[in-house]
Structures are given as structure tokens and as C-alpha cells.
Design a protein around this motif. Structure first.
Motif, PDB file in Angstrom:
ATOM      1  N   GLY A 133      46.861   7.918  21.363  1.00 48.14           N
ATOM      2  CA  GLY A 133      46.679   8.043  19.922  1.00 48.14           C
ATOM      3  C   GLY A 133      46.408   6.718  19.243  1.00 48.14           C
ATOM      4  N   HIS A 134      46.956   5.633  19.776  1.00 48.31           N
ATOM      5  CA  HIS A 134      46.737   4.301  19.216  1.00 48.31           C
ATOM      6  C   HIS A 134      45.580   3.564  19.888  1.00 48.31           C
ATOM      7  CE1 HIS A 134      50.201   5.012  16.947  1.00 48.31           C
ATOM      8  NE2 HIS A 134      51.014   4.050  17.344  1.00 48.31           N
ATOM      9  N   PHE A 135      45.143   4.050  21.043  1.00 49.20           N
ATOM     10  CA  PHE A 135      44.195   3.298  21.865  1.00 49.20           C
ATOM     11  C   PHE A 135      42.903   2.925  21.135  1.00 49.20           C
ATOM     12  CE2 PHE A 135      40.868   2.583  24.919  1.00 49.20           C
ATOM     13  CZ  PHE A 135      41.477   1.832  25.910  1.00 49.20           C
ATOM     14  N   PRO A 136      42.194   3.882  20.497  1.00 48.82           N
ATOM     15  CA  PRO A 136      40.925   3.495  19.868  1.00 48.82           C
ATOM     16  C   PRO A 136      41.099   2.511  18.720  1.00 48.82           C
ATOM     17  CG  PRO A 136      41.505   5.744  19.284  1.00 48.82           C
ATOM     18  CD  PRO A 136      42.464   5.315  20.354  1.00 48.82           C
ATOM     19  N   LEU A 137      42.237   2.574  18.028  1.00 50.45           N
ATOM     20  CA  LEU A 137      42.497   1.646  16.923  1.00 50.45           C
ATOM     21  C   LEU A 137      42.690   0.227  17.456  1.00 50.45           C
ATOM     22  CD1 LEU A 137      45.031   3.897  14.961  1.00 50.45           C
ATOM     23  CD2 LEU A 137      42.581   3.658  14.539  1.00 50.45           C
ATOM     24  N   VAL A 138      43.520   0.105  18.499  1.00 52.36           N
ATOM     25  CA  VAL A 138      43.735  -1.214  19.114  1.00 52.36           C
ATOM     26  C   VAL A 138      42.418  -1.748  19.672  1.00 52.36           C
ATOM     27  CG1 VAL A 138      44.923  -2.471  20.954  1.00 52.36           C
ATOM     28  CG2 VAL A 138      46.143  -0.696  19.669  1.00 52.36           C
ATOM     29  N   PHE A 139      41.674  -0.887  20.328  1.00 51.91           N
ATOM     30  CA  PHE A 139      40.407  -1.323  20.918  1.00 51.91           C
ATOM     31  C   PHE A 139      39.473  -1.891  19.861  1.00 51.91           C
ATOM     32  CE2 PHE A 139      35.997  -0.517  22.152  1.00 51.91           C
ATOM     33  CZ  PHE A 139      35.935  -1.288  23.308  1.00 51.91           C
ATOM     34  N   LEU A 140      39.323  -1.217  18.748  1.00 52.93           N
ATOM     35  CA  LEU A 140      38.419  -1.694  17.702  1.00 52.93           C
ATOM     36  C   LEU A 140      38.894  -3.012  17.098  1.00 52.93           C
ATOM     37  CD1 LEU A 140      37.627   1.690  15.905  1.00 52.93           C
ATOM     38  CD2 LEU A 140      36.031   0.304  17.246  1.00 52.93           C
ATOM     39  N   ILE A 141      40.189  -3.129  16.858  1.00 54.49           N
ATOM     40  CA  ILE A 141      40.738  -4.356  16.273  1.00 54.49           C
ATOM     41  C   ILE A 141      40.572  -5.535  17.228  1.00 54.49           C
ATOM     42  CG2 ILE A 141      42.896  -5.489  15.576  1.00 54.49           C
ATOM     43  CD1 ILE A 141      43.752  -2.734  14.409  1.00 54.49           C
ATOM     44  N   GLU A 142      40.933  -5.343  18.487  1.00 57.20           N
ATOM     45  CA  GLU A 142      40.860  -6.426  19.464  1.00 57.20           C
ATOM     46  C   GLU A 142      39.411  -6.768  19.820  1.00 57.20           C
ATOM     47  OE1 GLU A 142      43.465  -8.325  20.936  1.00 57.20           O
ATOM     48  OE2 GLU A 142      44.352  -7.463  19.143  1.00 57.20           O
ATOM     49  N   ALA A 144      36.812  -6.581  18.010  1.00 58.19           N
ATOM     50  CA  ALA A 144      36.192  -7.347  16.919  1.00 58.19           C
ATOM     51  C   ALA A 144      36.478  -8.843  17.050  1.00 58.19           C
ATOM     52  CB  ALA A 144      36.679  -6.827  15.570  1.00 58.19           C
ATOM     53  N   LYS A 145      37.638  -9.181  17.607  1.00 59.96           N
ATOM     54  CA  LYS A 145      37.972 -10.593  17.807  1.00 59.96           C
ATOM     55  C   LYS A 145      36.997 -11.243  18.785  1.00 59.96           C
ATOM     56  CE  LYS A 145      42.974  -9.883  17.196  1.00 59.96           C
ATOM     57  NZ  LYS A 145      44.293  -9.997  17.873  1.00 59.96           N
ATOM     58  N   TYR A 146      36.729 -10.550  19.891  1.00 63.72           N
ATOM     59  CA  TYR A 146      35.866 -11.125  20.921  1.00 63.72           C
ATOM     60  C   TYR A 146      34.397 -11.120  20.512  1.00 63.72           C
ATOM     61  CZ  TYR A 146      40.047 -10.938  23.744  1.00 63.72           C
ATOM     62  OH  TYR A 146      41.321 -11.128  24.217  1.00 63.72           O
ATOM     63  N   LEU A 147      34.053 -10.252  19.566  1.00 63.70           N
ATOM     64  CA  LEU A 147      32.690 -10.240  19.039  1.00 63.70           C
ATOM     65  C   LEU A 147      32.511 -11.248  17.909  1.00 63.70           C
ATOM     66  CD1 LEU A 147      32.001  -6.401  19.030  1.00 63.70           C
ATOM     67  CD2 LEU A 147      31.009  -8.100  20.572  1.00 63.70           C
ATOM     68  N   GLY A 148      33.638 -11.793  17.411  1.00 59.42           N
ATOM     69  CA  GLY A 148      33.560 -12.873  16.436  1.00 59.42           C
ATOM     70  C   GLY A 148      33.556 -12.475  14.984  1.00 59.42           C
ATOM     71  N   PHE A 149      33.886 -11.201  14.662  1.00 61.10           N
ATOM     72  CA  PHE A 149      33.898 -10.833  13.248  1.00 61.10           C
ATOM     73  C   PHE A 149      35.217 -10.190  12.804  1.00 61.10           C
ATOM     74  CE2 PHE A 149      31.435  -7.339  15.375  1.00 61.10           C
ATOM     75  CZ  PHE A 149      32.313  -6.291  15.160  1.00 61.10           C
ATOM     76  N   ALA A 150      36.279 -10.402  13.562  1.00 61.47           N
ATOM     77  CA  ALA A 150      37.582  -9.856  13.161  1.00 61.47           C
ATOM     78  C   ALA A 150      38.185 -10.693  12.042  1.00 61.47           C
ATOM     79  CB  ALA A 150      38.534  -9.820  14.346  1.00 61.47           C
ATOM     80  N   PRO A 151      38.711 -10.070  11.003  1.00 58.98           N
ATOM     81  CA  PRO A 151      39.437 -10.818   9.977  1.00 58.98           C
ATOM     82  C   PRO A 151      40.684 -11.473  10.559  1.00 58.98           C
ATOM     83  CG  PRO A 151      38.874  -8.603   9.216  1.00 58.98           C
ATOM     84  CD  PRO A 151      38.601  -8.644  10.683  1.00 58.98           C
ATOM     85  N   ALA A 152      41.192 -12.468   9.862  1.00 57.24           N
ATOM     86  CA  ALA A 152      42.337 -13.228  10.367  1.00 57.24           C
ATOM     87  C   ALA A 152      43.661 -12.500  10.191  1.00 57.24           C
ATOM     88  CB  ALA A 152      42.400 -14.588   9.681  1.00 57.24           C
ATOM     89  N   THR A 153      43.754 -11.610   9.206  1.00 57.02           N
ATOM     90  CA  THR A 153      45.028 -10.955   8.900  1.00 57.02           C
ATOM     91  C   THR A 153      44.855  -9.448   8.769  1.00 57.02           C
ATOM     92  OG1 THR A 153      44.747 -11.119   6.499  1.00 57.02           O
ATOM     93  CG2 THR A 153      45.755 -13.013   7.625  1.00 57.02           C
ATOM     94  N   ALA A 154      45.980  -8.743   8.800  1.00 56.42           N
ATOM     95  CA  ALA A 154      45.964  -7.288   8.642  1.00 56.42           C
ATOM     96  C   ALA A 154      45.415  -6.891   7.280  1.00 56.42           C
ATOM     97  CB  ALA A 154      47.367  -6.727   8.848  1.00 56.42           C
ATOM     98  N   SER A 155      45.807  -7.604   6.249  1.00 60.14           N
ATOM     99  CA  SER A 155      45.354  -7.272   4.900  1.00 60.14           C
ATOM    100  C   SER A 155      43.846  -7.412   4.763  1.00 60.14           C
ATOM    101  CB  SER A 155      46.059  -8.144   3.858  1.00 60.14           C
ATOM    102  OG  SER A 155      45.757  -9.514   4.066  1.00 60.14           O
ATOM    103  N   GLU A 156      43.277  -8.397   5.503  1.00 60.99           N
ATOM    104  CA  GLU A 156      41.827  -8.604   5.419  1.00 60.99           C
ATOM    105  C   GLU A 156      41.051  -7.514   6.141  1.00 60.99           C
ATOM    106  OE1 GLU A 156      41.551 -13.454   4.915  1.00 60.99           O
ATOM    107  OE2 GLU A 156      41.624 -12.596   6.933  1.00 60.99           O
ATOM    108  N   PHE A 157      41.676  -6.861   7.112  1.00 58.20           N
ATOM    109  CA  PHE A 157      41.026  -5.710   7.725  1.00 58.20           C
ATOM    110  C   PHE A 157      40.805  -4.609   6.688  1.00 58.20           C
ATOM    111  CE2 PHE A 157      41.844  -7.126  12.125  1.00 58.20           C
ATOM    112  CZ  PHE A 157      40.702  -6.650  12.730  1.00 58.20           C
TER     113      PHE A 157
END
Length: 229
Positions: A133-142, A144-157
């Protein structure tokens, strides 16, 4: 020239009567397209199993510059998936991963850290104790980091997405949830109701569309909604 590399199968299409054209994200050479002859013949039925989405391979490949289609000299499975091919939800999540990656990278794109993350994610998906149930959410968040466009904080997401589907009452809970997903990754057991998890999934996928500037709908959404139960 021959190169030895690991690779993760993304997809393939049939070519002529017995062959396929396969997209494989390799660790050392990046995203490559391989022409694989004879793999669909009756004598080679077992070999097509090598090229199912999210299969991790060990390969010896030819790599010719300025050539669209490459060739594979030797190939074997690095680690056989035990649950993904036989569990409907895990198979659906593997297809979701391939769709996200296929829309996020381009031919010859090479990123060893992204490759390592994908290999780790496949391993997690193939374990019984992983929360699907959490897997696709974690996958998208993580991812994005390796692709270089993840925000720095939860609030910025939440704030960096031009769309904002959450009510005022939901924002604090969602922000706390994202923070837990960032901190605990695939081990996260944080309890959030199904409605909010689905809204967050829609929000993250919309965020990807904005970052990738690709307005195509997500083909795997129907399966994902069944996984997020």
C-alpha cells in the motif's frame, strides 16, 4: 567492443516472427535498446522469461556508438524474482515502475545511483513483508531524488505542485505522512486512510507530469488503485 554489465528489463515489443526489441536500463551503459533474435521460437520458449519487466540480468553486450539497436552476446538472470511474477499486485507494481522509468529517462541516459535504487526497489517488492500500500508512494518520492527534481522537504512536495487537491485539514496529516515515507522508506508502516493515500498518489503522479512535461495519462492507474487498499 564487448562490455559486461547488469541490466533491468523495462519492456519489449515483438519483432518479426521470433525476435523482440527490448529496452534495458543497464548500470554501466545506461538505457539501451537491444535486438534479440530467435527468443520467441518454440525451441527458445524459456528464454522469453528473461525479458519480463523488472527482471535483473547479467549481460555481455556489444556497444556500438551511433547505433540505435544493440546486440547481446551473453545473458543470464542475476536474481530470479520469487513473488513478482506470480502475485497480481506485485506484477502491477512492477509494470508501474517500468512506466515511470520509461517516461523519465531517454536512450543512453546513464545513472548508476538510479540503477542501484531500482535494483533495491525490485528486491523490496519481491519480499513478503513489504507494505504494498505504501510502495508506489515511496517509489515516486525516492525516484524523484535520483532523477534530480525531488523537493528538499515534505512540505515542498505539497507546495511545488501547481495543483493542490488537499483540504486545509488534510494538509498537516499528509505532510506528516510524506515525512514518514521519506524517513522510513519501504519500511514505513504509518497509518493513513485509503482516501488520503489515493489523493497523495494522484498528487505525486501529477507532480511527475509537471516535472517531465509529459501530459500523457498513466496506464497503470487502474492497477495502482487496487493495490492501494
Amino acid at each position: 567492443m564487448l562490455y559486461k554489465t547488469k541490466g533491468i528489463v523495462l519492456s519489449y515489443i515483438r519483432y518479426k516472427e521470433t525476435s523482440i526489441i527490448c529496452k534495458i536500463f543497464t548500470r554501466e551503459l545506461g538505457l539501451k535498446t537491444y535486438l534479440i533474435n530467435g527468443v520467441r521460437s518454440q525451441k527458445s520458449k524459456s528464454k522469453i522469461a528473461l525479458y519480463q519487466p523488472m527482471t535483473i540480468l547479467e549481460m555481455v553486450v556489444y556497444n556500438k556508438e551511433n547505433s540505435g539497436l544493440q546486440r547481446i552476446s551473453e545473458v543470464k538472470i542475476n536474481r530470479a524474482n520469487q513473488l513478482i511474477p506470480f502475485d497480481f499486485k506485485r506484477t502491477g507494481l512492477a509494470l508501474f515502475m517500468t512506466e515511470v522509468i520509461s517516461r523519465s529517462i531517454f536512450e543512453n541516459y546513464q545513472n548508476e545511483n538510479l540503477y542501484d535504487f531500482l535494483e533495491e526497489s525490485i528486491g523490496k517488492l519481491d519480499k513478503k513483508e513489504t507494505s504494498l500500500g505504501h510502495f508506489p508512494l515511496v517509489f515516486l518520492i525516492e525516484n524523484a531524488k535520483y532523477l534530480g527534481f525531488a523537493p528538499a522537504t515534505a512540505s515542498e512536495f505539497l507546495s511545488e505542485n501547481t495543483g493542490q487537491p488537499f483540504t486545509g485539514d488534510e494538509i498537516i496529516t499528509t505532510e506528516n505522512f510524506i515525512q514518514k515515507l521519506i524517513e522510513e522508506k519501504y519500511s514505513c508502516q504509518y497509518k493513513v486512510n485509503l482516501f488520503l493515500r489515493r489523493k497523495l498518489l494522484d498528487h505525486l503522479l501529477d507532480f511527475y507530469i509537471q516535472q517531465l512535461e509529459n501530459n500523457q495519462s498513466w496506464k497503470s492507474m487502474a492497477i495502482l488503485r487496487q493495490v492501494l487498499d
